[in-house]
Write a protein that holds these residues in place. Structure first.
Motif: not given
Length: 518
Positions: A25-26, A178, A180, A200, A262, A470, A473-475
Motif C-alpha cells: 500500500f502507498t 482491495d 487500492g 490516507d 496518489e 503498484t 496500490a495507487l488505483n
C-alpha cells in the motif's frame, strides 16, 4: 535504542546490500523508499517493494530474505505477537527478541484504522452523502442496511473486523475489497463504508466522513522499523542513517507524501527524495488541497500509457518475466513428461499422479507463495519459480498421458515384433506420435505461467506484476494496463509460436508418411 549489544551474526558478504521490504500500500512503499535511500547514503541498499500483506513480509523478515521493513505497533503487537494491542514498544521488543528481531526508530506519527463514509458532495462524489446522523461507529450499528467494503486483511485481523463487530455489535455482512480501489467504490456508491488508514490522502480528496471510534476499539499504530537484530552489526553505517529518521515524520507530512503519490502521480522514489532533501513546499501544498481530484489527472494517465509501456524498466521486467516462465515450464517439462509416461503405463498410479497435479492447481497462488516463503526460507525468485512449476505440471502430465494412450496399439505391437525394447518403442514410436498432444500441453502450461507469473511481484520476484501491484496500490489504471498489456501480448506470442511448432510437427509427420508410402 543503543547500537551496542546486538545479536551477533556471520560477517556479511562484501558489498552485500541492506534489503528493505515494504507492504502493498502507498504509505509502506514510501516509507520503504525513505529507509532504502537513507541507508544507501551509507552503503548499498535495495528495496524489495510491495511484497504483500503483513504475514508475507514478516515471514520474509524471519527467513532473512529482508533485513527490515516499516510496520506499526498495533499490528506487530496484536497481529504478529498476539499481545494486547496496547502493548508498549518495550513489551513488543521483549517478545520479538527470541525471534532475533526488534522494533525501533518510531517515525513520529501513527496510522490507525478507521471507518469512513461519504461526506459532503463535490465534483468527485457520484453518490449521495451518508445520513447526517451517522457520525460514530455506534451509529453504524443502528444502520444494518449499509454495505461495507473492507480490505481482506482487515477482515481477517484480530484487531480488525472481528473485534470491531463484537465490540459494537455490528450486524452488517461486509464484502472483501482491495484497499487500492475501495475509495473509488465508495465514491461511486457501490459500497457505503470502507476501512481506511488515518493518513490516507484520499480522505481529504474525496471529502469523506471518518466515523468516531467512540469506544476506542482501535489501538495506536505508531510507525516503526521492524528489523533483524544483527542489522546494526552487519550494516552499522546504514543503521545509523536510518536511526536519524526517528521522530522526523509527523502525521501531516505523511499525509502530504501520500498525496504526492496518489493524487499528484509522483513516484515513490521521488517522494522519498523530496522528503530527504527537505523540500517541504510541495508537501505542504498537497496537504492543503481542497479535496478534489482534477479531471485532467485521468487524461494525463491515459496519455502516459505508451510512455509507461516503453518505460526504462520494460526490458528489465520482460527479462524477469521470461526467466520465471522459462525456468518454471522447463523444469515442469523435465518432470512432467516422465510422470505422464508413468501415468500412461500404470493406470492406477497415473490416476494418483493426475489427482495430485490437479489438486495443486486448486491452491490460490498467493496462498501457495505465502506458504513457500517459510518452507524455502527466502523470498524472490525461488518461491515464485516453485509455485509456477507446480501450476505447470498438470497440463504437461495430462497431455503426455493422453497422447501416449492415443497411440494405436498396432504400431506399438509392430515395434515389438521388430525387436524393439520398451524404451526404444517409447523413444522412436510412441513419443514422436504423441508429440503434437504433448506440445499442446506445454503450450497451455506456458500461457498459464505467463499470466500467473504476475503474482510473483508480491514476493519480490519482479516481472510485469511489479507494475500491476503498484497500480493496485495507487488505483492507477495506467500502471495496471502497463503491466497487463505486455503480459497478455507475451501469452499471445507464446501461443502463436507453439501453434506454429505444432503445425510444423504435423507437416513433418505427414511428409514422412508420404515418403514411406512411396
Amino acid at each position: 535504542m543503543p547500537l551496542s549489544g546486538w545479536a551477533q551474526g556471520d560477517p556479511p558478504a562484501a558489498n552485500a546490500p541492506l534489503k528493505v521490504g515494504s507492504k502493498r500500500f502507498t504509505e509502506s512503499y514510501i516509507l520503504g523508499e525513505i529507509l532504502t535511500q537513507s541507508a544507501a547514503s551509507a552503503g548499498p541498499a535495495r528495496h524489495l517493494a510491495g511484497l504483500g500483506n503483513t504475514a508475507i513480509v514478516f515471514a520474509a523478515l524471519r527467513a532473512g530474505s529482508i533485513d527490515l521493513y516499516p510496520d506499526y505497533t498495533g499490528t506487530v503487537a496484536a497481529e504478529l505477537l498476539k499481545l494486547p494491542a496496547t502493548a508498549t514498544l518495550a513489551q513488543i521488543n521483549a517478545a520479538l527478541a527470541p525471534l532475533g528481531l526488534g522494533a525501533a526508530v518510531p517515525f513520529g506519527f501513527q496510522n490507525t484504522y478507521a471507518i469512513a463514509v461519504r461526506g459532503e458532495s463535490g465534483k468527485a462524489a457520484q453518490a449521495a452523502a451518508a445520513p447526517d446522523n451517522l457520525r460514530t461507529l455506534s451509529d453504524l450499528a443502528r444502520a444494518p442496511g449499509l454495505r461495507l467494503g473492507l480490505s481482506h486483511e482487515f477482515l481477517g485481523r484480530a484487531d480488525g473486523w472481528p473485534t470491531l463487530a463484537s465490540r459494537y455489535g455490528l450486524p452488517q455482512q461486509p464484502v472483501g475489497l482491495d484497499h487500492g480501489i475501495a475509495y473509488e467504490a465508495l465514491v461511486a456508491g457501490q459500497v457505503d463504508a470502507i476501512d481506511i488508514y488515518s493518513t490516507d490522502a484520499k480522505i481529504r480528496a474525496y471529502r469523506l466522513r471518518v466515523l468516531d471510534d467512540d469506544r476506542q476499539v482501535f489501538p495506536r499504530y505508531d510507525a516503526i522499523v521492524l528489523y533483524r537484530l544483527d542489522v546494526p552489526q552487519r550494516h552499522p553505517a546504514a543503521w545509523r542513517a536510518i536511526a536519524e529518521l526517528e521522530g522526523r515524520i509527523d502525521g501531516e507530512r505523511m499525509i502530504a507524501m501520500n498525496a504526492q503519490a496518489e493524487l499528484d502521480g509522483a513516484s515513490f522514489a521521488a517522494v522519498a527524495r523530496r522528503f530527504l532533501a527537505g523540500e517541504r513546499g510541495a508537501e505542504e501544498k498537497s496537504a492543503q488541497m481542497s479535496g478534489e481530484i482534477s479531471e485532467g489527472n485521468a487524461a494525463d494517465k491515459r496519455a502516459g500509457l505508451l510512455g509507461a509501456l516503453l518505460g526504462p524498466d520494460t526490458w528489465r521486467l520482460t527479462r524477469q518475466h521470461l526467466a520465471l516462465v522459462a525456468g518454471a515450464v522447463g523444469a515442469a517439462v523435465v518432470v512432467g513428461v516422465p510422470l505422464g509416461v508413468v501415468a500412461a503405463r500404470r493406470r492406477r498410479l497415473g490416476q494418483v499422479v493426475l489427482a495430485i497435479a490437479g489438486m495443486l492447481q486448486t491452491i490460490p497462488s498467493l496462498a501457495l507463495l505465502a506458504g513457500l516463503i517459510p518452507l524455502l526460507g527466502r523470498i524472490g525468485l525461488w518461491p515464485a519459480m516453485v509455485a509456477l512449476f507446480l501450476y505447470a505440471l498438470l497440463p504437461i502430465v495430462r497431455n503426455t498421458c493422453t497422447g501416449l494412450q492415443q497411440v494405436p496399439a498396432g504400431l506399438s505391437d509392430a515395434g515389438r515384433a521388430l525387436g524393439l525394447t520398451a524404451r526404444q518403442r517409447l523413444r522412436h514410436v510412441e513419443l514422436p506420435l504423441a508429440l503434437p498432444v504433448i506440445l499442446a500441453g506445454i503450450k497451455t502450461a506456458v500461457v498459464i505461467s505467463v499470466g500467473t507469473a504476475t503474482v510473483a511481484a508480491f514476493v519480490g520476484a519482479g516481472g510485469y506484476g511489479e507494475r500491476i501491484a503498484t497500480g493496485l496500490a495507487l488505483n492507477d489504471d495506467t500502471l495496471l494496463l502497463a503491466g497487463a498489456i505486455p503480459s497478455a501480448l507475451l501469452a499471445l506470442l507464446a501461443q502463436g509460436l507453439f501453434e506454429a511448432a505444432e503445425r510444423w510437427v504435423l507437416f513433418r509427420g505427414q511428409r514422412a508418411a508420404r515418403h514411406d508410402q512411396k
